[in-house]
Design a protein around this motif. Structure first.
Motif, PDB file in Angstrom:
ATOM      1  N   ASP A  30       0.640  -1.120   0.195  1.00  0.00           N
ATOM      2  CA  ASP A  30       0.350   0.180   0.127  1.00  0.00           C
ATOM      3  C   ASP A  30       0.702   1.124   0.001  1.00  0.00           C
ATOM      4  OD1 ASP A  30      -2.311   1.632  -0.329  1.00  0.00           O
ATOM      5  OD2 ASP A  30      -1.892   1.246   2.699  1.00  0.00           O
ATOM      6  N   GLU A  31       1.695   1.293   0.579  1.00  0.00           N
ATOM      7  CA  GLU A  31       2.774   2.213   0.651  1.00  0.00           C
ATOM      8  C   GLU A  31       3.640   2.302  -0.332  1.00  0.00           C
ATOM      9  OE1 GLU A  31       5.013   2.346   3.990  1.00  0.00           O
ATOM     10  OE2 GLU A  31       4.323   2.015   6.025  1.00  0.00           O
ATOM     11  N   GLN A 110      -6.615  -9.444  12.663  1.00  0.00           N
ATOM     12  CA  GLN A 110      -5.462  -8.915  11.730  1.00  0.00           C
ATOM     13  C   GLN A 110      -5.800  -7.818  10.726  1.00  0.00           C
ATOM     14  OE1 GLN A 110      -4.030 -12.561  10.221  1.00  0.00           O
ATOM     15  NE2 GLN A 110      -2.653 -12.504  10.867  1.00  0.00           N
ATOM     16  N   GLU A 111      -7.128  -7.440   9.899  1.00  0.00           N
ATOM     17  CA  GLU A 111      -7.495  -6.585   9.041  1.00  0.00           C
ATOM     18  C   GLU A 111      -8.149  -5.078   9.827  1.00  0.00           C
ATOM     19  OE1 GLU A 111      -7.794  -4.315   6.365  1.00  0.00           O
ATOM     20  OE2 GLU A 111      -6.845  -5.561   6.303  1.00  0.00           O
ATOM     21  N   GLU A 112      -8.488  -5.560  10.922  1.00  0.00           N
ATOM     22  CA  GLU A 112      -8.616  -3.909  11.594  1.00  0.00           C
ATOM     23  C   GLU A 112      -6.884  -3.722  12.985  1.00  0.00           C
ATOM     24  OE1 GLU A 112     -10.864  -3.884  16.333  1.00  0.00           O
ATOM     25  OE2 GLU A 112     -11.877  -5.265  14.839  1.00  0.00           O
ATOM     26  N   ASN A 113      -6.696  -4.439  13.397  1.00  0.00           N
ATOM     27  CA  ASN A 113      -5.014  -4.332  13.531  1.00  0.00           C
ATOM     28  C   ASN A 113      -4.617  -3.228  12.071  1.00  0.00           C
ATOM     29  OD1 ASN A 113      -2.732  -3.993  14.572  1.00  0.00           O
ATOM     30  ND2 ASN A 113      -2.562  -5.897  15.045  1.00  0.00           N
ATOM     31  N   ARG A 114      -4.806  -3.931  10.997  1.00  0.00           N
ATOM     32  CA  ARG A 114      -3.387  -3.347  10.371  1.00  0.00           C
ATOM     33  C   ARG A 114      -4.522  -2.461   9.983  1.00  0.00           C
ATOM     34  NH1 ARG A 114      -3.234  -2.057   5.062  1.00  0.00           N
ATOM     35  NH2 ARG A 114      -5.440  -2.367   4.090  1.00  0.00           N
ATOM     36  N   GLN A 115      -5.993  -1.450  10.125  1.00  0.00           N
ATOM     37  CA  GLN A 115      -6.642  -0.874   9.506  1.00  0.00           C
ATOM     38  C   GLN A 115      -5.713   0.441  11.159  1.00  0.00           C
ATOM     39  OE1 GLN A 115      -8.204   0.911   7.267  1.00  0.00           O
ATOM     40  NE2 GLN A 115      -7.696  -1.631   5.665  1.00  0.00           N
ATOM     41  N   LEU A 116      -5.836   0.401  12.412  1.00  0.00           N
ATOM     42  CA  LEU A 116      -5.766   1.199  13.344  1.00  0.00           C
ATOM     43  C   LEU A 116      -3.976   1.580  13.424  1.00  0.00           C
ATOM     44  CD1 LEU A 116      -7.058  -1.134  16.188  1.00  0.00           C
ATOM     45  CD2 LEU A 116      -8.144   1.484  15.320  1.00  0.00           C
ATOM     46  N   ARG A 117      -3.334   0.430  12.248  1.00  0.00           N
ATOM     47  CA  ARG A 117      -2.386   0.974  12.719  1.00  0.00           C
ATOM     48  C   ARG A 117      -1.624   2.076  11.251  1.00  0.00           C
ATOM     49  NH1 ARG A 117      -0.760  -4.714  12.277  1.00  0.00           N
ATOM     50  NH2 ARG A 117      -0.551  -3.850   9.569  1.00  0.00           N
ATOM     51  N   ARG A 118      -2.598   2.481  10.160  1.00  0.00           N
ATOM     52  CA  ARG A 118      -2.627   2.805   8.753  1.00  0.00           C
ATOM     53  C   ARG A 118      -3.240   4.247  10.010  1.00  0.00           C
ATOM     54  NH1 ARG A 118      -5.393   1.598   3.743  1.00  0.00           N
ATOM     55  NH2 ARG A 118      -4.614   3.836   3.780  1.00  0.00           N
ATOM     56  N   GLU A 119      -4.458   3.940  10.454  1.00  0.00           N
ATOM     57  CA  GLU A 119      -4.531   5.234  11.132  1.00  0.00           C
ATOM     58  C   GLU A 119      -3.812   6.204  12.496  1.00  0.00           C
ATOM     59  OE1 GLU A 119      -8.221   8.204  11.957  1.00  0.00           O
ATOM     60  OE2 GLU A 119      -7.872   6.183  10.649  1.00  0.00           O
ATOM     61  N   LYS A 121      -1.385   6.289  12.051  1.00  0.00           N
ATOM     62  CA  LYS A 121      -0.187   6.521  11.368  1.00  0.00           C
ATOM     63  C   LYS A 121      -0.359   7.827  10.847  1.00  0.00           C
ATOM     64  CE  LYS A 121       2.956   5.557   7.410  1.00  0.00           C
ATOM     65  NZ  LYS A 121       3.764   5.035   6.539  1.00  0.00           N
ATOM     66  N   ARG A 122      -1.686   8.044  10.103  1.00  0.00           N
ATOM     67  CA  ARG A 122      -2.504   9.316   9.865  1.00  0.00           C
ATOM     68  C   ARG A 122      -2.099  10.376  10.354  1.00  0.00           C
ATOM     69  NH1 ARG A 122      -6.967  11.545   9.365  1.00  0.00           N
ATOM     70  NH2 ARG A 122      -7.799  10.035  11.102  1.00  0.00           N
ATOM     71  N   LEU A 123      -2.544  10.046  11.783  1.00  0.00           N
ATOM     72  CA  LEU A 123      -3.029  10.767  12.529  1.00  0.00           C
ATOM     73  C   LEU A 123      -1.612  10.975  13.132  1.00  0.00           C
ATOM     74  CD1 LEU A 123      -6.075   9.141  14.570  1.00  0.00           C
ATOM     75  CD2 LEU A 123      -6.296  11.243  13.250  1.00  0.00           C
ATOM     76  N   SER A 124      -0.268  10.864  13.133  1.00  0.00           N
ATOM     77  CA  SER A 124       0.835  10.934  13.367  1.00  0.00           C
ATOM     78  C   SER A 124       1.627  12.074  12.085  1.00  0.00           C
ATOM     79  CB  SER A 124       1.952   9.897  13.256  1.00  0.00           C
ATOM     80  OG  SER A 124       1.368   8.745  14.595  1.00  0.00           O
ATOM     81  N   ARG A 125       0.743  12.612  11.652  1.00  0.00           N
ATOM     82  CA  ARG A 125       1.216  13.256  10.222  1.00  0.00           C
ATOM     83  C   ARG A 125       1.638  14.991  11.375  1.00  0.00           C
ATOM     84  NH1 ARG A 125      -2.576  12.966   5.648  1.00  0.00           N
ATOM     85  NH2 ARG A 125      -3.134  10.571   6.139  1.00  0.00           N
ATOM     86  N   PRO A 126       2.542  15.820  10.213  1.00  0.00           N
ATOM     87  CA  PRO A 126       2.305  17.383  11.135  1.00  0.00           C
ATOM     88  C   PRO A 126       1.191  17.994  10.871  1.00  0.00           C
ATOM     89  CG  PRO A 126       4.350  16.081   9.294  1.00  0.00           C
ATOM     90  CD  PRO A 126       3.196  15.348   9.456  1.00  0.00           C
ATOM     91  N   VAL A 143     -10.390  16.232   4.420  1.00  0.00           N
ATOM     92  CA  VAL A 143      -9.712  16.744   3.740  1.00  0.00           C
ATOM     93  C   VAL A 143      -8.380  16.697   3.219  1.00  0.00           C
ATOM     94  CG1 VAL A 143     -10.225  18.224   1.313  1.00  0.00           C
ATOM     95  CG2 VAL A 143     -11.894  17.250   2.973  1.00  0.00           C
ATOM     96  N   GLN A 144      -7.465  15.922   2.644  1.00  0.00           N
ATOM     97  CA  GLN A 144      -6.037  16.395   2.144  1.00  0.00           C
ATOM     98  C   GLN A 144      -5.912  17.243   1.802  1.00  0.00           C
ATOM     99  OE1 GLN A 144      -3.427  13.837   3.679  1.00  0.00           O
ATOM    100  NE2 GLN A 144      -5.453  13.330   4.933  1.00  0.00           N
TER     101      GLN A 144
END
Length: 190
Positions: A30-31, A110-119, A121-126, A143-144
């Motif tokens: 995905d990345e 596992q999918e729920e865990n993966r989605q939480l990790r993505r969230e 990461k997204r929330l950790s953006r500046p 909105v990006q």
């Protein structure tokens, strides 16, 4: 079925093989830009890539364990996410002796865990990389900001400084044509 050129299809197949051989994972795919939900693999090709009998794929579909997307004609089409789930299901079944109900639960977690990790990461953006708006139903959505909008905002700030210092040398920058939104407009004027 998604239409991909030969090179893109080859890249997706290489990625699928890397998933099967545990040399890659969905987050990594995905990345680097793969659409992990793109339904491109037929039953036969998925069976070859994942080294699973086609009848097993159909059985998993009937049981709801792996639910591929369908073409207009009803043919199953598998994505990279589906292939990853297939590999995990096979491993859990054959190496761990987990029953199908257990496999389904593990895969969902596992999918729920993966989605939480993505969230996370997204929330950790500046701060400042996103703004929030209301959709047509009144729900809050993220909105990006585009690079063009960031550039436009910078131009507005420069222009404001020039106006307040009496050094204005031109017209106010024009709002980007591709982002005509009252919400964005009002946010940028803050």
């Amino acid at each position: 079925m998604a239409r991909l050129d030969r090179e893109a299809r080859a890249l997706y197949e290489m990625c699928a093989l890397a998933l099967v051989e545990s040399r890659a994972n969905l987050d990594g795919a995905d990345e680097v830009g793969f659409d992990i939900d793109l339904p491109i693999f037929s039953v036969g090709r998925t069976a070859e890539l994942a080294n699973i009998h086609p009848q097993t794929l159909r059985q998993y579909d009937r049981l709801g364990l792996i639910e591929p997307q369908r073409t207009g004609g009803g043919a199953r089409r598998y994505s990279l996410r589906d292939i990853d789930r297939l590999v995990q299901a096979q491993r859990l079944s054959q190496e761990e002796s987990v029953n199908l109900a257990g496999i389904a639960r593990i895969l969902d977690l596992q999918e729920e865990n993966r989605q939480l990790r993505r969230e996370i990461k997204r929330l950790s953006r500046p701060n400042g990389s996103s703004i929030f708006a209301a959709d047509a139903d009144g729900d809050i959505i993220e909105v990006q900001r585009s690079n063009q909008a960031r550039l436009w905002r910078h131009e507005i700030q420069v222009h404001r400084r020039e106006l307040t210092s009496g050094r204005s040398g031109g017209d106010m920058p024009q709002y980007p044509e591709d982002e005509k939104s009252v919400v964005l407009w009002s946010e940028y004027l803050d």
